[in-house]
Structures are given as C-alpha cells and as structure tokens.
Design an enzyme around this catalytic site. Structure first.
Site: not given
Lengths: 655, 655
Positions: B27, B258, B403, B465
């Site tokens: 890149h 890129h 999280e 859950h």
C-alpha cells in the site's frame, strides 16, 4: 381519549412489574421508564394491524434495548395481537413461552427482530429502513409506505455498532427511521457518568441526523417531538428524558430497577404510587378497550392497502417478491453450461462474481454490497447499480468500512422481506461482525456472507489478514451454512444452495488466488450433500483425502502420488460440513469408511477435523497464526504441499 | 535544518514506492500521503531513542492505518533504529522479513502494536494512554511522562470501535493522546462520498475531543496544529488534509494508489515530480544524516531519564513493575488455604471475585474493569478503586457498554507495560470483541478476559445471551488460553495460570450459577496440565468422563451411577484443552486411554470434542441455540442430566 394516558401506560408498567416478579428474573426498569412513550407511539403513530402481524406495509417497531422485553410483550398484548396472551405473559421467561427473556422473532409474531445484544436492534432497523425505501422506489407509495421505529437505550448508543449504523443511515438519509432513545442516564453499573461524557445529540447531528428532545413522561411533549421528527427529511433521534423504573417510589431512577425484580414490597408501593388497583395480570376493561382501539386505524389502513394491492398492476410481482421464493433462471443455467464448455481457472471470488452476474440478472431481489472491498470481494455486477440517497432503486450498497453495521443491516433487510441481501468482506473480518452473523443464524434469516481471502492463500498481507481459526469457529455456530467451494462449478452450486436456504444464513469462503477447474459436470448440484467423492480411488482404496476449497486440488495432486505408489485414494470435497452432517449415516459411511485412513487437508486450524478423520487419521492444516509472504512460500512454510504431505501419509500407511 | 523538509519526507515516499514495487504488493498511497506529517512528528515531537526501542518513557507511536506499514518501516529505518535495515526493507512482505505486510510488534522493535484490522490501533492506543497516566500517577513526571501518537485513516474512523475508543478517551480526558487523521477522502472503493457523510470533527468534539485541521503537506501548518493539540487538555484529533499517493503525478488522489504497486512508469514519473534522483533503496547521505539527527534529542532525554531513575527512591519498584514479573503473594496463599478449610459452594464468577480480592491485594499491577457488568462479572475488589479523569491512580475502569473498546484498551495497557489488565463481560459477548481477543493472542500479550455467564446455566436471559459455540470457537484460536474451572479451587488455580502467561492472553469462562466444591487440596496446581484425573474409577475402568466447568460435578454424579452399575469411571476435569494438548503423549494417553469409552460433557457445542472422545466415543452437549427458561428446566430440556446421560452411556457399554 377519555382515560388519562398515564393509566394506559401504567398497564405496561403493571405487566412488566408483575411478569418479572413472577419469573423472579428480568428487567422492569426500562418498560416502566418508556411506558409513556410506547403508549403515545401505539396510540397515534405506529401503523399496525394486530390481526395480521405480517402485513407487508406495517411499520416496523424494533426494541433495540431488548432486555426491556416486557415493553414489547405488554404492548403487543394490549394492542390486541393474538399472542402473547395473558397466560403467555404469566409464563414470561419459562420454557416454551413465546415471551422469552429477550424478544425473539422466531417465537412471537409482532417481534420484528431478536434483540438483546446491544446496539444491534438499531443497526438491524437501518436495514429495514433501507429495504422499505428500496421497495418504495420499485413499487411506489401505494404499496410500500411505512416507517421504522426503534427504542434504544444508553447501551445501544455506546456500542460501536451504533456508530456504524447511524453513519450508514445518515449517509443514506433514511428519513423514515426514528430512534426513541430512553435517556434515563442509568446503566447496569450505575450513572452513565461513570463511563461516558459524550454529547449524544451533537454526535447524531454530526452524523446527518435530526435530533429532538422531550420529556419522556409528558405525552404532549412526546407528540411534539415525534411530529417534528416526522416533518424532517433526515433520520431522527428523539432523546426521551425518562426515569428508569418510573413509578417504583423507592427504586426508580436507580440501576436497582434495571435487571432484577422489584420485590413484593416495592411493587405494592408502586401500585399505590401509580394508582393501579388491579390484581396482577389483570387489565381493567376500560383500559383494555382503549388499548384495543389503537389497532382499529391500522386495520382500516390495511384494508385500504389490500384494495390498492388488488388493483395494482404489480400485484403478482410484489406478492411473489414478498413471498421470498427465488429461483435462479435462464441466465444462471446458461452460465453453468458455459462453465462446462470452457472450464475457467479462476479464484473462487472471481467465480462468485461471475455467478452473481448471472444471479443478479435473474433475481431482482438480490441486493449486494461490500464493506469497502468491492473490488476484492468481487460483489458488484452490471445489474446492481448503487443504492444511494438519490436513488433507492439501486441494488448495490457501498457500506463503507463497517462490517458489523453491514451484517446487521443485512439482517434487517432479510427480516423486512422483499430483499435477499448479500455482502462482502475478508473472511478474517468475520470477527468484526460475528455477533451479527450469530443473529442471522438465530433469527433464521437468509443472508449471504461473501467472505473472500479465505486463508494464507491471500499471501503478503500477513497474519492479521489470514484466517486460521475462522472456518472452524464459524462451522461451530448453529444454523450457519459455511460453504467453501473448490472451483468455479462448486462456487455456482454453493450460491444456488445459499439462495435456497429460506431459514438460515450462508457464508461463502472464497479464495483470492486462482484455482484450477476440477468439476466438468453441472447436471446435479453435488455440493447439496455437503461432501462428495470428487474422485474415486483407482488402486485398492487405502486412503480418503478430505479437503475443502483451495486444498481440494492439492488433495488431488497428493492422490496422484499415492496412486502412483500403489495406494488407492479417494478425494472428498467437503464443501460444507453442516450439510454433510445432515446426511444419512449410510451416506456418510460411504464417503468416509471407517476401515481406511482418513486425512483432512485445509489451510486453517486442524481443530475439529477429528470429527471426520477420527483420532487415528491425519490432519494437515495450520495451528498457529500465519505469516507475511508470497503464497507459494507460505504453503511451503506451513507444510501444505504435495511434497510435504505425501510422505507423511505414506509413513502412516506403513511405507 | 538546512534541507527542505519535503526532501526528508520524500525519503519515506521513495522507500514506500520502491518496497511495494519490489514486493509487487502493498500500500504506497498512505505512506506517500502522510510522509510530510510523519517527518514533522519525528523531527520535532516524537520522543524516542533509536538505540533503545523499549525505553519505558518513550512516546508511543501507533500506525492504526496498518496497511501503510511502509510509513513505519521507512521512519524507523531513517530514524536510526537497528532494524529494519535497508535489506529488511528490500525484503518487505517476504517470509522472515521483519517488514511484514502489516506492522507486527513481535517481528520488529519500534512497532508498538500490530495493526491492520482497522480501528484497533487507535483503540489500543487508548489503553497505552491510560497506562501512561496510571503509572504517571504512581511514579510521577520524573519517570513517566510520555505521549501517545496515532496515525489513523478514514477506515479507522468509520469502524465502530472508533466510537467506543474515543468515547473512553474523551471520558477519561486522555490529553496526552493525539490522533493524526490522514484525511485524504479516499477509501478502497473510491471517494469517501460513496459511503459517508459525517462531520468527523463535530463528532469528535461531541465526544470530548479537541479538534484541529491542517494542510498535511505544509510542515508549518502541521506544527501549528500539533502545538495547539499539545496545549489543549483534551485528547486531540488533527485532521491532516492530504493527497493519497502524493507525488505520483497520474495516480495521486485516487484509490489506485491505495493498495497496489504504482508500476515502474508511475514510479519513474513520481521520482521526477518529487525531484528524487537516488536509486531504489538508496538514501542520499545528507538526507540520511538529517534523519539520523532526529534521534539525538531522544537519546539525550533518555540519558537524563536514566539519571532520574537511578536517583529515584522508587527505582526498584518501578523496574520490577515494568519487568512484568508478577507473583501471587501471601494474601493469595492464605486465600487458597481458606478454600481447603471451608470449601465454598459458589458460582465460579464469585470464586473469581474472591480470588481477585486476594490477587489485587498482592499485585498492584493488576488493573481491572468490566463493560458495564461489574456486579455480574464480579470484577471489582476492595483494592481497586475507580480510575477516573480526576484520579488516574485508580485500578478499576468502568469501560461502559464497550466490549470491543475494552478489549483493545487492555491490549494497549499490556503492550505499554507496567499494567496487567483484566476485564469482564458475558462470554456470549466475546463475539463483540473477538477481533481484539485475536490481537491479544497474535501480539502475545498477557490480557485476562473474565467471561461470565458461560452457558445455558445463566437461565432466563435466553439464546441471545447463552454461549453455545463460544468455548470451542475460542479454543480454536491460536495462542489463547481458554480456562473453564469447575469450582473455587480450580478458579484460583486458573487465575494463577493466567497471570503466569507472559506471552499469551487467557480467557476464564465462569458460571453464573453456584457449583459444589470438588477439590479439597491446593498443594499442587492441578490445572497446570490442562486436564487431570479428578476422580479415579473404583470398579474396573470402562469409561472416562471428560467434562469442564459446571459439567464436572454432573460428570461425577454420572460416575457414581456408573460405578453403582459396576462400571468403573474416571472423571477428567478438562480445564484447558490448550494446556492439555501441550502435555506429553504419555500423559495424555494416561488420562484418556484409547481402550475405554471416552465421553465428553460440556454445555456447549459438541463440535471438536472428537479430538478427545474419538469418533467412537460419546459427546453430550448442545448443538442448537439455547432457550429462555430457569436453569434446571434448561439442563433437562437439553438432556444434560444424570438421568438423561447415564442410560446412553450404559447402552453404549452394552447394557
């Protein structure tokens, strides 16, 4: 309306308190806090027909803060849906009750999407709103003209997926989406001040959203805010300032009401505070009838819609479209025939693009996209022009670098109906959207994940980009069809299988690198059985080589060597372990007989392959992270070559 | 400085162009675009000593846009680090080169963190900045006084984790963190206008950040912006307006630069455009010497710091702390003894809390937290007061409902050194942070994941859950130690094992529900071998029951029944398959002899258990999603009871 609206809302509060108390588990705080907002929404805004929860032009209501499931169950019950009954609510959180701990679309009509994993309801709603605008562009206001409503909590807004979702919604100007934020300033750990300091309104505004604030316990103010939201062309966030556990005099406003029963004493005190004198699970007749009347307007709208549909030129097309039945057509058949005529040596990602070229020509319901890897995932075809804020009729979505948001949006599109979504990223980034893939599977939705660069075969990008554990960890997920084709024919067959799954998602694992053609017949979809004998042993069979995707051609080369050494070797292409595991024991035993050596070859973890090789078989794979190097160097480095594997098999055979 | 700064930056550009061209992969666009910014950073701001890449008080530089790895390799080389050498750069992306496709901390000193998975570098940097402020609060400016710099691209800013990370950084007012955003308006798919419309500056401002803009190709303007950032007490975002692939006359400003080599012609044209006449991989002497001088200031600062450390009263404590050696002490030993004296019937999450009470008292380096589940994950102890913007000396972080951000921040803390982080969430939400768990493992960092509610045993919250596939899918990940203890003693042993791992993360899977005490001895850490014989058969051994966590007591009850029927049954507690797999073949064969029936019992997918049971053994588990119900109903529903399992084993034994 003759009854005070507070009393109507208190019916939700009472049911929430009582059901959580009876279950001795659950979340009363949110339903009690958002009861007034929900009552306003159901009474004046939400378009629904309780006698037909699947009416195509209904508004979608998504309880993103899914732990507050009693809000959904109470409103559905009060609004006159056949289920949940009051007995269902009495059985809240009990085995086989449709009133599960969190709302589950597969358990209860009226629940538009399964929520609980925070943030995903909102992100799923974005997909519903996209599907609505897309179908509206195709079928007009007469048939498609509904809104998407979301109730979200602080948790939904703190999760990263919220950023991806609102970015996408703002970019696409999904003005028919409204998020009602339960702004109660409480999370499980306590005050939101413990963990966040952001100006949420300013953040939403920065992302192209319209923002309103209201007192979430003042019906007039709630109406003002919703009216303003409806008048604005942008998607709207309404910050509803609420008190969690509203009505519980000693616990309201604290995290104590969030996720535990209030207790008998506090419930008694709340009944007094709220002026609610009815027994548990009893709704006074005047309140019940007022709630039941909320659905009348929707029944009438539905009836008018039925008339418009009956008179529409597009009736059959629209009905077929919404039925979800899709069948690949002539273009696909011609493509398959072409594969036989001129078997190409292509990467399976390229084979997927070619397949999609045919399928998207045949099937207008297919809406594709990629998380900013369009040219790498090969997901765009000539039939799929971009879907933009200026042209919702497009069929290709530039999702941006938003894997999780993409996956959740696809869930929303599939749940909405009328759209069959597929979307691409690199397989390694399944980790970024795994929680949404799980919800595709749990919700039984036909979403197709196009996951390319599926092994060390991607080469130089190195271990951050090379899947090792991903195939097996995804195969471990219930109700997800992982498909790893070995050539262009298998890729086409896998696409046909993926689209045929009406109640589960599929994930295609595709190579970056070219693969030789292995199949030269398309009369039967051999991938249908998950694993099949691609080549039978010539000499007396001593070995069965089981391989997937890019390693199938390697297995064939190894089989050549083994045959040359006098050992017959079958090669089984294990396209999908899930499908193979569904076959009869006899079929499985025929493919993988227990009296010969079974060898697995896959450029990923060997974990789990013992299911097919047994403990006595051999497993070739990679049980460490990958490395950065050209592809051939990597396959050699990790011992996945004919020269490295064949001697080990011969040694095991005693040679 | 006598040389034009543009020429100094062009050295980065030339190396990036040439290395990518030589590798035929990589890149070039980002390094060429951000070369001017990087040059300013290295010349005047970044505190580093190239002769000691591990100097504790160095600034941390994180290349969050990791695909632009040549920016890192070029600057490290030019700034005088021993590696990468110019030959290392010539071998960019080749096997065994430290210049991997993406920067890898374990391959090259000076690379602070492994990046490539977008957004995570920035989020990891937040953890580094937390660790810096925490240690600063303990050891003062004399010893800890450095900054964290991040180079991030549009991809990093679009990823959801970016929202979580900046929310945490803004909340904690991590003013010593500066993000240099490569604002080039290009992503892989093309213009950012394809996929995003947000006002990023306004969003960062809404999240408590200071924002500057600059011309990323004007050194004076870059300096002005950085100076303003340093003067502001908030974390800062600097939008550096750049042209991707700057200097490539025909391709700059487009996504063509890129992720692919520019090609020989365009490189030749770029050399002309940039006035760069040196051969590939050659740095003119005047440019090399100017770059080399950038490190002199840091060497001098390092020398002064060495003097301060030598004279510090806290020298030994600080040095010990940074060494990473941690040893549980007397409080932990006393806790273990107490477990023998009074074996508790507790949930392992509670046992973990009790263990942590002792460990956090003994080990000041432990810094805990939870993603808004403090009371459920049982992660807070009396020794860990909150770490806040007003008191960085705290040892408990309220991560919020983030999280992924939490996991990445923990990686950053561990990489920074001086801190051993642990953090909690529900096991099912490992899916939300899995991509960061993978980077813990890949980066070989001691991060401890405290994952509670580890099965259907959590009960009513239901399938959203309840982990099913999670244990196995995490065990499939290389270099991650998954530990599932069966009682309080095993929980303590697992914590000791987790903290002893200096080059891998651990994940403790802990129950919500109470478990009976099974172990009554603490003289030896029996969990050390991963799986061990908790109980030996009385009658002649016919069966080995292999179970984990909450199912070990179930296995013992089943063993009782089998023994009563005359069949000897061992019970092996398989605390960690990873550790067990590391044992000798003899040990494994002793635990799991091949001549008796082997039966696995775990309340999760059976996928993968064939490794221990073989194809002929029995596997009891759950191969579908869970359900919402009280725990006992669920265990019965899924057939995980003595009464359901025992007859099946007896049948298999031929009774």
């Amino acid at each position: 309306m003759t009854l005070p609206e507070r009393q109507l809302a208190n019916a939700i509060r009472a049911l929430a308190m009582d059901a959580v108390q009876a279950a001795n588990s659950g979340h009363p705080g949110m339903p009690m806090g958002m009861a007034d907002v929900a009552t306003v929404l159901y009474s004046d805004y939400l378009k629904f027909d309780p006698t037909d929860p699947k009416w195509a032009d209904r508004d979608r209501f998504v309880l993103s803060a899914g732990h507050g499931s009693m809000l959904a169950y109470a409103t559905l019950h009060l609004a006159g849906y056949a289920r949940p009954t009051i007995d269902d609510i009495r059985n809240f959180r009990q085995l086989h009750s449709p009133c599960a701990g969190h709302p589950e679309n597969f358990e209860l009509d009226g629940v538009e999407t399964t929520t609980g994993p925070l943030g995903q309801g909102l992100a799923t709603a974005v997909g519903m709103a996209i599907a609505e605008r897309h179908l509206n562009a195709l079928y007009g206001d007469d048939l498609v003209d509904h809104r998407t409503w979301v109730v979200a909590g602080d948790g939904c807004l703190m999760e990263g997926i919220n950023h991806e979702a609102i970015g996408l919604a703002g970019h696409l100007q999904l003005g028919r989406m409204t998020v009602l934020w339960d702004d109660n300033k409480i999370t499980i750990d306590g005050s939101t001040e413990l963990s966040t300091s952001e100006d949420i309104a300013a953040r939403y505004a920065a992302t192209g959203w319209h923002v309103e604030n209201c007192d979430g316990h003042d019906p007039a103010d709630i109406r003002r805010a919703i009216d303003a939201a409806l008048a604005d062309p942008r998607p709207s966030l309404i910050a509803c300032r609420t008190i969690i556990g509203f009505g519980a005099p000693n616990k309201q406003g604290t995290s104590a009401t969030h996720g535990a029963p209030l207790g008998a004493d506090e419930i008694a005190a709340a009944r007094k505070e709220l002026g609610w004198t009815a027994e548990p699970f009893v709704i006074p007749a005047d309140i019940a009838s007022t709630w039941a009347a909320f659905g009348e307007k929707g029944k009438s709208l539905h009836s008018e819609w039925n008339n418009r549909l009956a008179n529409s030129e597009k009736k059959k097309e629209f009905t077929d479209r919404l039925s979800g039945k899709i069948i690949p057509g002539d273009t696909f058949k011609a493509y398959l025939d072409g594969l036989v005529a001129e078997p190409p040596k292509v990467a399976t990602r390229k084979a997927s693009e070619n397949t999609l070229g045919a399928l998207t020509a045949d099937i207008s319901a297919l809406v594709g996209g990629s998380a900013d890897l369009t040219g790498s995932n090969n997901t765009k075809t000539s039939s799929t022009k971009p879907l933009t804020k200026d042209d919702y009729s497009g069929r290709y979505i530039y999702y941006g670098i938003r894997e999780f948001g993409m996956a959740a949006a696809m869930n929303g599109m599939a749940l909405h109906g009328g759209v069959v979504p597929y979307g691409g990223t690199f397989l390694v980034f399944a980790d970024y959207c795994r929680a949404a893939i799980r919800l595709s599977a749990l919700q039984q939705q036909r979403v197709v994940y196009v996951m390319t660069h599926d092994s060390i075969g991607l080469g130089e990008d190195g271990p951050t980009h090379q899947p090792i554990e991903h195939l097996q960890s995804l195969r471990a997920m219930p109700n997800l069809l992982v498909l790893r084709p070995a050539d262009a024919v298998e890729t086409a067959e896998c696409w046909a299988l993926a689209l045929a799954q009406e109640s589960r998602p599929s994930l295609l694992a595709l190579t970056r690198q070219n693969l030789p053609p292995l199949r030269h017949d398309v009369t039967e979809n051999l991938c249908l059985k998950g694993g099949y004998r691609l080549r039978a042993a010539s000499a007396a069979r001593k070995v069965v080589l089981v391989a997937t995707g890019s390693e199938v051609s390697l297995a064939i080369d190894i089989a050549d060597k083994l045959e040359a050494a006098g050992h017959g070797a079958d090669v089984v292409s294990m396209v999908s372990t899930a499908l193979f595991d569904e076959q009869s024991g006899a079929y499985q035993a025929d493919m993988l007989p227990s009296d010969v050596l079974t060898v697995s070859i896959e450029a990923g973890t060997t974990f789990g392959w013992e299911r097919y090789t047994g403990r006595d078989g051999l497993r070739f794979g990679i049980d460490s992270f990958g490395a950065s190097a050209p592809i051939d160097d990597l396959y050699a480095h990790f011992g996945l070559t004919v020269d490295a594997i064949t001697p080990k098999i011969l040694a095991k055979l005693g040679n």
